[in-house]
Write a protein that holds these residues in place. Structure first.
Motif: not given
Length: 412
Positions: A29-32, A80-95, A104-107, A167-172
């Motif tokens: 929801i952060a992007i919203n 689940i482990m793969f998914s959790l690590v992958a989405w966390s890294l991509l959240t940082i990249l969104t920042g 568009i690419a990062f999302r 900064f918000m995306f990096v922290i998340l």
């Protein structure tokens, strides 16, 4: 036979899954909320904002059945482990996004990373809980998404106000990586799947799942419900700020009220489904959809912020009732060995709604010179679809056997 796990392990698995869903919801929801300052910084139109949000749902939808099938085959923990690590890294990249195209690419990649978690978490429930407890277990997971929404909207809005969206995306993202370490150490569902000694059960393929009428019905119902969920999640923050003239923090605080009542509705749904509605689940889908339709109509004409919150609360409660029931039915009526594949199909419908709703609503808002009314009528139409299809659902039990998935008219 019953799932071979003790109460302590059930509690541990449930707590970890709920933590995962809360962080998942934060990141999703952060992007919203962030699109409000992002659109100003990058000069985005409403249609472009919708495309940014929908790019996530496109890949998220694609991964639903894939993630479910992988969880059926390899177990939920690895997926689940793969998914959790992958989405966390991509959240940082969104920042660190620097343009519309990079967003568009990062999302899109973020959706690939996060897309396996919902179906895999369903498999974790089947690995851990017997059928008679699964509705309550599922309602707790869904409630955790509401908790994530209640806390997340306010916290994210506050973080953006004080430190900026990057900064918000990096922290998340780092929060997700910390959770991944906890999962690695403690998350290990070891329950045996719910099978009988008399029958050799074969996992159904996605192709076989597509042949089951009940799964198609649930997929369409979830599609309609999710149009409302994702459409409102994408555009309600902007509506509250731009149309109702609230500041970011006030918007986050008031938005928490409908989410809290939706959370209560979800918990009530799980309890009543396990206790009293076995074989009659469709009536909760129909009733919940009807509440949402009526409340959305009055929401469009709400004369003040107070009524926006009141009608929004009823929308949340009705949608939560229908949503919990729809996602619980595969857990109760699909054989445990195939829950990931079957629920992946149902989730696919919901995430396709996520592709359509934000972009189409953004287009409507732009076409109608900033008016949100047409977009809200679109949400009403989606709930009408769920209501009508819900009326056609029959009481069925789906059993996986040596040949394929069979449907009987008896409820276990």
């Amino acid at each position: 036979m019953d799932v071979a796990t003790n109460r302590k392990q059930k509690t541990l698995i449930m707590v970890l899954l709920c933590m995962g869903w809360i962080v998942n919801t934060f990141d999703r929801i952060a992007i919203n909320i962030a699109v409000i300052p992002i659109s100003k910084e990058f000069g985005l139109t409403e249609t472009q904002v919708g495309l940014v949000i929908s790019s996530f749902f496109l890949s998220y939808a694609i991964m639903q059945p894939i993630g479910g099938s992988l969880a059926d085959r390899f177990g939920s923990r690895r997926v689940i482990m793969f998914s959790l690590v992958a989405w966390s890294l991509l959240t940082i990249l969104t920042g660190v996004a620097w343009s519309f195209l990079s967003l568009i690419a990062f999302r899109f990649l973020f959706g690939i990373g996060e897309g396996s978690y919902p179906s895999a978490s369903q498999v974790s429930l089947a690995e851990t809980f017997p059928k008679q407890e699964r509705a309550r277990a599922k309602s707790l997971l869904l409630a955790s998404t509401k908790i994530g929404g209640v806390i997340g909207t306010f916290v994210i809005a506050s973080m953006i106000s004080f430190s900026g969206w990057k900064f918000m995306f990096v922290i998340l993202g780092f929060l997700g990586l910390i959770l991944a370490v906890i999962y690695w150490k403690y998350f290990n569902p070891t329950g045996k799947l719910d099978v009988t000694k008399k029958t050799t059960n074969k996992k159904i393929s996605l192709k076989e799942a597509f042949k089951i009428p009940l799964l198609w019905q649930l997929t369409v119902i979830y599609f309609g419900i999710s149009i409302v969920s994702w459409g409102a999640a994408a555009w309600m923050p902007s509506y509250m700020v731009k149309v109702r003239n609230l500041d970011m923090i006030s918007m986050g605080a008031l938005s928490s009220i409908p989410s809290i009542l939706g959370l209560i509705s979800m918990l009530f749904s799980g309890w009543i489904l396990d206790k009293y509605m076995v074989g009659r689940e469709k009536y909760l889908i129909v009733f919940g959809s009807l509440i949402g339709i009526i409340s959305m109509y009055f929401f469009i004409h709400a004369p003040s912020i107070a009524f926006v919150v009141i009608y929004g609360s009823f929308i949340n409660m009705g949608v939560a009732l229908a949503l919990t029931t729809t996602l619980t039915m595969p857990l109760k009526y699909i054989h445990s060995s195939s829950i990931g594949t079957a629920t992946g199909m149902v989730y696919l419908g919901g995430q396709l709604a996520g592709v359509i709703a934000p972009t189409l609503m953004g287009f409507m808002i732009q076409k109608f010179n900033g008016s949100y009314d047409a977009g809200f009528w679109f949400l009403i139409g989606a709930l009408v679809v769920s209501f009508l299809v819900g009326m056609t659902v029959k009481n069925q039990t789906i059993i996986s056997n040596e040949q394929t998935a069979e449907v009987s008219t008896n409820v276990e």
